[in-house]
Design an enzyme around this catalytic site. Structure first.
Site, PDB file in Angstrom:
ATOM      1  N   GLY A 188       0.844  -1.194   0.000  1.00  0.00           N
ATOM      2  CA  GLY A 188       0.000   0.000   0.000  1.00  0.00           C
ATOM      3  C   GLY A 188       0.873   1.236   0.000  1.00  0.00           C
ATOM      4  N   THR A 195       2.386  -5.346   6.754  1.00  0.00           N
ATOM      5  CA  THR A 195       2.939  -4.789   7.980  1.00  0.00           C
ATOM      6  C   THR A 195       3.019  -5.814   9.103  1.00  0.00           C
ATOM      7  OG1 THR A 195       0.683  -4.033   8.193  1.00  0.00           O
ATOM      8  CG2 THR A 195       2.302  -2.400   7.598  1.00  0.00           C
ATOM      9  N   ALA A 249      -0.995  -0.925  14.797  1.00  0.00           N
ATOM     10  CA  ALA A 249      -0.584  -1.742  15.944  1.00  0.00           C
ATOM     11  C   ALA A 249      -1.216  -1.200  17.226  1.00  0.00           C
ATOM     12  CB  ALA A 249       0.937  -1.758  16.057  1.00  0.00           C
ATOM     13  N   LEU A 252       6.244  -5.284  19.326  1.00  0.00           N
ATOM     14  CA  LEU A 252       5.359  -6.433  19.524  1.00  0.00           C
ATOM     15  C   LEU A 252       5.947  -7.706  18.934  1.00  0.00           C
ATOM     16  CD1 LEU A 252       2.004  -4.631  18.661  1.00  0.00           C
ATOM     17  CD2 LEU A 252       2.791  -5.346  20.936  1.00  0.00           C
ATOM     18  N   ASN A 253       6.647  -7.554  17.808  1.00  0.00           N
ATOM     19  CA  ASN A 253       7.247  -8.716  17.154  1.00  0.00           C
ATOM     20  C   ASN A 253       8.531  -8.252  16.478  1.00  0.00           C
ATOM     21  OD1 ASN A 253       8.029 -10.672  15.255  1.00  0.00           O
ATOM     22  ND2 ASN A 253       5.924 -11.402  14.989  1.00  0.00           N
ATOM     23  N   PRO A 254       9.676  -8.541  17.076  1.00  0.00           N
ATOM     24  CA  PRO A 254      10.933  -8.008  16.528  1.00  0.00           C
ATOM     25  C   PRO A 254      11.234  -8.502  15.121  1.00  0.00           C
ATOM     26  CG  PRO A 254      11.360  -9.569  18.304  1.00  0.00           C
ATOM     27  CD  PRO A 254       9.879  -9.336  18.285  1.00  0.00           C
ATOM     28  N   GLN A 285       9.913  -4.290   8.747  1.00  0.00           N
ATOM     29  CA  GLN A 285       9.377  -2.963   8.435  1.00  0.00           C
ATOM     30  C   GLN A 285      10.503  -1.940   8.303  1.00  0.00           C
ATOM     31  OE1 GLN A 285       5.625  -1.424   9.269  1.00  0.00           O
ATOM     32  NE2 GLN A 285       5.746  -2.912   7.640  1.00  0.00           N
ATOM     33  N   LYS A 297       4.365   2.350  19.559  1.00  0.00           N
ATOM     34  CA  LYS A 297       4.331   3.622  18.834  1.00  0.00           C
ATOM     35  C   LYS A 297       4.160   3.465  17.319  1.00  0.00           C
ATOM     36  CE  LYS A 297       6.934   6.560  22.007  1.00  0.00           C
ATOM     37  NZ  LYS A 297       8.171   7.344  22.184  1.00  0.00           N
ATOM     38  N   GLU A 345       6.662   3.773   9.488  1.00  0.00           N
ATOM     39  CA  GLU A 345       7.165   4.951   8.788  1.00  0.00           C
ATOM     40  C   GLU A 345       8.477   5.504   9.335  1.00  0.00           C
ATOM     41  OE1 GLU A 345       3.152   6.854   7.083  1.00  0.00           O
ATOM     42  OE2 GLU A 345       3.022   5.879   9.013  1.00  0.00           O
TER      43      GLU A 345
END
Lengths: 194, 342, 745
Positions: free
Chosen positions: C243, C471, C513, C637-639, C645, C708, C712
């Site tokens: 996206g 994501t 998230a 939350l998930n390394p 990302q 957070k 981006e």
């Protein structure tokens, strides 16, 4: 102010092409169908045979999302016509493995998080399978170069590289002994299988 | 894409006959990697396709005089990785592998590679005038965005470039193109195969409409000891050349006894410069010599605005490629990068 | 060790098997029966009007059903507000096939609908259309003086605020830099082309498989435009092939596919071509000016950041380009300005880190120039100007570990070994340069709903109509749900991308998230309370007097915190209830309450990027051989998916710095490199070593989960750091992105 006319280059009366029957062996299954010559192999797979695992990203051979294997060799299925492949033996992503029975490359792509949106992924994996079949890449730099026909807009390249290197490493295909992880240092994390 | 019919002959005679029926609107198709691309853009609109893939033209074989015959239907990949090409013509191997992607090289044929059409943005876009696509409408690249356009041999009607990498090596090596037509065969020296645009930019080459390429023959001399294919582009791979240089040298100690120099991305055809080659032959393999040859190549070069930089870049690339060819050292290879992490 | 603690673990993507096996279906892949295909005809001119459409020959072709154009589109919604989606900027949204007027090049002017894709494409190629062309204006550099402050911008857009007196700060400065920057337009180009498959179910009832970042946004749009009820307009978007912002607004293929389906009463698919992916929103061509001055101690005495960007004639697309410059560093005198110029182009659109990605290039290159002018190391210079509170909003940061990003990033990179002099490092033909930069991005939370349902087999199904554009939403929501109810991850299914599900916002702004995560957690907590109540109904229940705080959900059980042996299997509770499943919803909208109260904290994620480039000076080639990106984004939350990302963001930054640009020929008002061969994004061979560091950052104020968002922030600073590294390598300062070969010769 000027007039612009949007029209085809030729001025022939519109006409429809004849159709013809095509026989393909796809993922070890024989398939007969009838298409007009203007149908690409990619559209035949996606629209006529409902094999939508092969993706259309550009339709012009500029992205690699449509990569399939013909007689074990990777090609862009968007730039060949179905009729030109009459009698061919084709492997698509659906033929490499299923969610329940993944191929080593497919599993490595999951373990290394070698994709995000997943749209380029079938093409990447078919391309990587073609790369393994070719046996020309022996180093990290060669894998990078020979996987450069597959764009990934999410930018998963480092993980795609490490997934492929892991499979090559297991198969004893790597020449250089250099630490191969693409992330500078190997990420300190073991996969938790879900 | 146009509406078209399709035929798949088994031999050359039948293919030529099929083509001759409506020679202007019938096209041969082999790899399809450029033709189908252009058909989807409506730049090419044939009414009939003759599929050549069943013709017996995919062999790569040595001829009695020591030359190597590349069948027109041999794929770019099979050619690049052919043992004879790798050992005797490594310049050709490098040039082919610098082009396109592994997938495309598995499809594209050697004959088709010669017939690639330009990547000019305006040629591809029916919304803009283009003399190559529609003679007489004008050249939009002149005065437009022409970063990838020609600096040598262009005309007021067309500043397009030939996009092939393989052809740059073939030009340097002095290949010969073998051609069949309904009444016989002929050979075309590589330098005479492609055309400059002049006032006929719609013609890319000197094939007549009924002719078929059957093979490309490489002369026995392959310059396998000292060669370089240097390609400069906007990303590391899978991009067309801004400038490419095929350089091949024969050395006797430090002295150059034979030389070949051809450029891609600079002209409507693969640009071999025999005058520059003559400036190299008999001279010591030094930077000064290379610079003189480079200056010769860009004599009369003309920029169009966005591509002005290519004149200077071409000079530097020629010097670098010749240096690489003379030294054959890995260290100068522009495409190999290692980080300097301590 | 609790085996059902999943949050913070590198769980493999739960949607991985479907994606690697090719069974994940994207919008154009629902091959419903009796499908028709629509092919879009795009305008060759940038401005004018359509004077004639000659469709006769095309319609005579057997299998061609209809040619839709402004001449035959039925009367649809009248008012602009019906065409406004959740993310629409101020102005009057573009209406496809609405009138003869052509407002931009590649505008959709007709849709040909036929039995097959190939026939529709062919018919579109022989359709003749006549236009009357009028003069267009597309060149921003010629319209800087026309630029004005935006009228109504997007929801949430705030004009930048100046403070202090920049003029005085500039006068006081002992060292000063001042420069202009620019980058061209860029197009998102997700790998999946935009497509919509509309399944006609009869009686104006539709299943709409849409490529979007927000199924509800698409649903609202087609309901309003076509007068459909919620029941008639179900939008489904389970997998989205990228996206980056392009799917935030409903694109015109959605309109066209729904139009054709309703008119022909058939199922219809409309897919855009890659070339047509350049026919809608883009990151706008932006020109910037930055002036900085420092006091003798290296502290900033003044910051001036001014930007002019393009927008369309019909909407004011706004983004925060310059606001960050008043926030990231400590400075009393800040002057900020932002203006738009209306051109004959389509409205720009949020593209990964909109505004900040552009603004950070100018500010962070200028900061590098300023550090040099002030005689300071770039890291040291930033540390001296570290902002401990948000001076723009006059609020404390909820947390800000940017200092740790600088330190940890610098250490990992080996920054201490850097010789500050340009051209001081060389290897063979190549000059080596090290550069750094940093960035800041909002941490937002949007209203979202979720539903959780536990069945008698012990399987938990959680739903929220969000999206996963790659994501990792599927995965992290599954982790949150599994941990909240203490279930093994295999026993949890998270579903998204369907307007029949509880409502969630568009996926963007790095807020999924936090927003959907909070909703999922609350739904699962509510279900936990139901389960506790059920446990309390048992005979002699050990939980009789327990409150929710007295119990925990672990390893598939509900148990007492004080006496873990007192435990009951969750599955048994459902069975005991006599119901097939127990369900709970989070129908309260998180954030709504908070949005009414004035903000107490400034909530942001930060990063610092360190880059090595190697430049072949003679030939102008640049390779980014090493990147370290240190990110402070709260709880990760998930390394594994988070790292991806940030890796992707670095690739985007390399792309922005070295390759990406939609080049317009202003004579035609048309992007000329509108395909994947000439619009360059990196390939595998361009990408070398990338290290991602998540610095430890705890934040109990930003939201319940302490996250957070990381979609981006990782992009910020990358392009500037590369330009700074190129300067360090070569001594050449490039302020005009992308840095291509010709700019270094």
């Amino acid at each position: 102010m000027s007039t612009v006319i949007q029209k085809p280059l030729d001025h022939q009366p519109p006409s429809l092409p004849p159709t013809q029957s095509v026989r393909l062996t796809i993922n070890s299954q024989e398939s007969h169908f009838t298409v007009a010559p203007w149908t690409t192999l990619l559209d035949a797979l996606r629209e006529h045979l409902d094999l939508t695992g092969t993706k259309k990203g550009c339709d012009h051979g500029q992205c690699g999302a449509c990569t399939v294997l013909i007689d074990g060799k990777r090609i862009n299925s968007c730039l060949t016509l179905a009729v030109m492949r009459d009698g061919a033996d084709i492997t698509t992503i659906e033929g490499l493995g299923t969610p329940e029975n993944l191929s080593p490359l497919q599993q490595a792509f999951i373990d290394h998080d070698a994709f995000q949106c997943g749209y380029c992924t079938p093409g990447q994996i078919c391309s990587a399978q073609g790369l393994l079949n070719e046996g020309k890449a022996k180093t990290e730099a060669e894998v990078r170069e020979l996987m450069s026909g597959n764009l990934c807009r999410c930018g998963a390249y480092p993980n795609i590289l490490s997934a492929i290197m892991e499979v090559m490493d297991k198969d004893g295909l790597i020449m250089d002994t250099k630490e191969w992880s693409a992330g500078g240092a190997k990420p300190e994390m073991d996969p938790i299988n879900s | 894409m146009n509406s078209f019919t399709y035929a798949r002959p088994d031999d050359i005679t039948e293919a030529l006959r099929e083509k001759s029926i409506q020679v202007e609107t019938t096209k041969f198709i082999a790899g399809g990697t450029n033709l189908l691309d252009l058909m989807k853009e409506n730049v090419e609109r044939p009414t009939r396709l003759i599929d050549l893939n069943r013709l017996p033209l995919s062999q790569i074989e040595e001829l009695p005089d020591g030359s190597l015959r590349l069948g027109a239907l041999a794929t770019n990949a099979d050619t690049a990785y052919h043992p004879e090409v790798q050992s005797r013509y490594p310049l050709l191997n490098q040039a082919i592998l610098a082009g396109a992607s592994p997938q495309l090289r598995n499809m594209a044929t050697d004959g088709g590679n010669l017939l690639q059409r330009t990547r000019c943005y305006y040629f591809y876009d029916l919304a803009t005038p283009c003399n190559k696509r529609e003679p007489g409408t004008g050249c939009s690249a002149i005065g437009g965005y022409n970063r990838i356009h020609a600096i040598l041999g262009a005309s007021a009607e067309c500043i397009a470039t030939h996009p092939s990498d393989m052809c740059v090596a073939l030009a340097a090596l002095g290949a010969t193109v073998q051609v069949s037509h309904p009444t016989g065969e002929r050979s075309i020296p590589f330098e005479d195969f492609h055309r400059l645009p002049g006032n006929t930019p719609h013609l890319d080459n000197n094939l007549t409409p009924g002719e078929l390429i059957t093979s490309i023959d490489l002369p026995a001399k392959g310059f396998e000891k000292n060669f370089s294919y240097l390609k400069l582009r906007d990303r590391s791979s899978y991009a067309f050349a801004l400038i490419s240089v095929a350089a091949a040298l024969e050395l006797d100690g430090d002295r150059i006894t034979d030389a070949r120099l051809a450029l891609g991305g600079v002209a409507h055809k693969p640009w071999r410069d025999q005058e520059a080659e003559a400036l190299l032959i008999g001279q010591p393999a030094t930077s000064d010599t290379f610079r003189r040859a480079a200056a010769k190549v860009v004599e009369g070069a003309q920029g169009q605005g966005s591509n002005d930089f290519k004149i200077e870049l071409a000079k530097r690339a020629i010097v670098r490629a010749l240096k690489q060819a003379a030294e054959m050292s890995e260290e100068v290879n522009v495409n190999v990068f290692q980080n300097s992490n301590p | 060790m609790m085996t059902t603690d999943y949050i913070g673990k590198p769980t493999n993507r739960v949607d991985g098997p479907a994606k690697v096996a090719g069974t994940a279906k994207y919008a154009a892949e629902f091959n419903v029966p009796n499908l028709l295909y629509g092919y879009v005809v795009s305008s060759p001119i940038a401005k004018g009007k359509i004077t004639k459409i000659n469709a006769e020959e095309v319609l005579a072709l057997p299998g061609v059903h209809k040619v839709f154009s402004h001449e035959n589109v039925p009367s649809l919604a009248w008012f602009d507000r019906s065409y406004k989606d959740d993310v629409a900027p101020g102005g009057s949204p573009f209406r496809p096939l609405h009138s003869a007027e052509v407002k931009y090049s590649q505008q959709p002017v007709a849709l040909v609908v036929a039995d097959t894709f190939e026939l529709a494409r062919y018919a579109a190629s022989v359709l003749e259309i006549e236009y009357e062309q009028t003069a267009h204006e597309t060149d921003l550099s010629k319209h800087i003086d026309d630029a004005r402050e935006p009228g109504g911008g997007k929801t949430g857009y705030k004009p930048p605020k100046s403070r202090g007196n920049f003029g005085r700060g500039w006068e006081q400065g002992v060292a000063k830099v001042e420069a202009n920057f620019q980058h061209g337009a860029q197009h998102h180009n997700p790998m999946e082309n935009f497509a919509t498959t509309v399944e006609w179910l009869g009686d104006k009832s539709l299943n709409v498989y849409d490529k979007t970042q927000g199924a509800f946004n698409s649903q609202q749009y087609i309901m309003k435009v076509f007068g459909l009820s919620k029941d008639q307009a179900r939008v489904i978007s389970k997998y989205t092939g990228g996206g980056f912002g392009s799917g935030l607004r409903p694109q015109y293929q959605l309109f066209l596919a729904v139009l054709a389906s309703l008119e022909l009463e058939r199922s219809v698919r409309v897919s855009l071509t890659r070339q047509q992916m350049f026919s809608f929103g883009h990151r706008p061509h932006t020109l910037q000016h930055v002036a900085l001055a420092t006091n003798a101690d290296g502290s900033l005495s003044g910051i001036n950041h001014f930007a002019v960007a393009e927008t369309s004639q019909f909407e004011d697309f706004t983004e925060n380009v310059v606001g960050w410059s008043g926030m990231i560093y400590d400075c009393k005198n800040v002057k900020l300005g932002y203006r738009l110029s209306k051109l004959d182009v389509y409205t720009p659109l949020d593209m990964r880190a909109p505004g900040a990605a552009s603004g950070s290039i100018a500010l962070e290159i200028a900061m590098d120039e300023m550090a040099e002018a002030a005689g300071l190391d770039p890291v040291e210079f930033r540390l001296r100007n570290y902002a401990d509170y948000d001076q723009e909003q006059n609020l404390p940061f909820s947390s800000k570990k940017l200092r740790d990003c600088y330190h940890e990033g610098a250490t990992k990179f080996g920054w201490a070994n850097r010789n500050p002099a340009p051209r001081s490092m060389r290897q063979g033909n190549r000059l080596i340069g090290w550069g750094m930069a940093g960035g800041i991005w909002d941490s937002a939370t949007q209203p979202a709903q979720a539903k959780a349902s536990l069945d008698a087999d012990g399987h938990l199904r959680v739903q929220s109509g969000s999206n996963d554009i790659g994501t990792g939403t599927y995965t992290i929501m599954t982790q949150i749900a599994a941990e909240t109810l203490g279930l093994p991850i295999e026993a949890v299914t998270f579903e998204l991308g369907d307007t029949l599900m509880p409502e969630a916002p568009v996926q963007g702004g790095s807020w999924t998230a936090s927003s959907v995560g909070t909703a999922v957690r609350k739904a699962c907590q509510a279900l936990g309370e139901k389960l506790l109540k059920q446990a309390q109904k048992m005979d002699e229940s050990a939980f009789a007097d327990a409150t929710i705080d007295d119990v925990q959900f672990v390893n598939g059980q509900l148990r007492l915190r004080t006496d873990p042996d007192q435990a009951v299997v969750l599955r048994d509770l459902v069975q005991a209830s006599g119901e097939p499943r127990l369900e709970a919803e989070n129908s309260k909208l998180p954030g709504m309450l908070g949005m009414l109260k004035p903000a107490q904290y400034s909530m942001h994620a930060h990063n610092a990027v360190f880059v090595e480039v190697q430049v072949d000076e003679e030939l102008g080639t640049i390779h980014v051989t090493r990147v370290v990106n240190a990110v402070a984004a709260g709880r990760i939350l998930n390394p594994k998916t988070a790292r991806s990302q940030v890796l992707g963001s670095v690739v985007w930054g390399i792309s922005m710095a070295l390759m990406e640009e939609s080049v317009m020929d202003h004579r035609f008002g048309r992007y000329m490199n509108h395909n994947y061969a000439e619009y360059h994004i990196p390939v595998n061979a361009d990408i070398h070593d990338i290290d991602v560091i998540f610095v430890h950052e705890e934040d109990d104020k930003v939201n319940e989960l302490g996250v957070k968002g990381i979609g981006e922030v990782g992009l910020l600073g990358v392009a500037a750091a590369i330009s700074n590294a190129v300067y360090h390598a070569t001594g050449k300062r490039v302020r005009d992105m992308p840095v291509m070969i010709d700019k270094l010769l």
